[in-house]
Design a protein around this motif. Sequence first.
Motif, PDB file in Angstrom:
ATOM      1  N   ASN A  40      12.917 -18.873 -29.146  1.00  0.00           N
ATOM      2  CA  ASN A  40      13.390 -18.989 -30.518  1.00  0.00           C
ATOM      3  C   ASN A  40      12.163 -19.257 -31.387  1.00  0.00           C
ATOM      4  N   GLY A  84      11.632 -14.265 -25.115  1.00  0.00           N
ATOM      5  CA  GLY A  84      12.989 -14.741 -25.393  1.00  0.00           C
ATOM      6  C   GLY A  84      13.009 -16.127 -26.009  1.00  0.00           C
ATOM      7  N   ASP A  87       9.003 -13.075 -29.071  1.00  0.00           N
ATOM      8  CA  ASP A  87      10.227 -12.288 -28.917  1.00  0.00           C
ATOM      9  C   ASP A  87      10.387 -11.804 -27.484  1.00  0.00           C
ATOM     10  N   ARG A  88       9.308 -11.278 -26.886  1.00  0.00           N
ATOM     11  CA  ARG A  88       9.342 -10.752 -25.530  1.00  0.00           C
ATOM     12  C   ARG A  88       9.705 -11.843 -24.523  1.00  0.00           C
TER      13      ARG A  88
END
Length: 166
Positions: free
Chosen positions: A60, A58, A55-56
């Motif tokens: 998918n 970015g 997530d950090r």
Amino acid sequence: MSDPKNPLPGDKHIDATDLILVDVNPEQMFKFIKIREGVGKAIANLRKLTPAQIDRAGLNAGDVQRALDIADEHGRLDAMVPAAEKLTEMLIETRASRGHDLALLLGEIASQARRRGQRDPMGPEILGPLEDLFTYQYGPAQKSAATRAKSGETAEPENEMNRNDG
């Protein structure tokens, strides 16, 4: 024999039912990007990522998981291909060997029948039912002889022993 899902070269049973196989034409194969040395480390790097790190960065998460799934499938294919190649080699060689054995037997059977047909007073009754066998067995030699006769060649090849230099 090993597990058909994890075959070894020489195994006669390979089970690839769990893989979705594709058939591509040669032109498509040339367009494919090849994976390079170091792909294992790159995949291991993805495997170590936590959901928070994904997530950090970015990324998918679905793409990361898909990459890991494809890498697993690629590894399965890497393990199966040598066994499949060996099986294909053995099938081709066995077919050639059986063809050789068959050709030898057909030649022997044709020779036996022809000898019997030449000696037996009922020769045509022996030879008639085997006409297709004789055509197969002796056809190429008859065609070659006809071609040599048509071109004016002699049946005996000329060499040092049968040449008369005077």
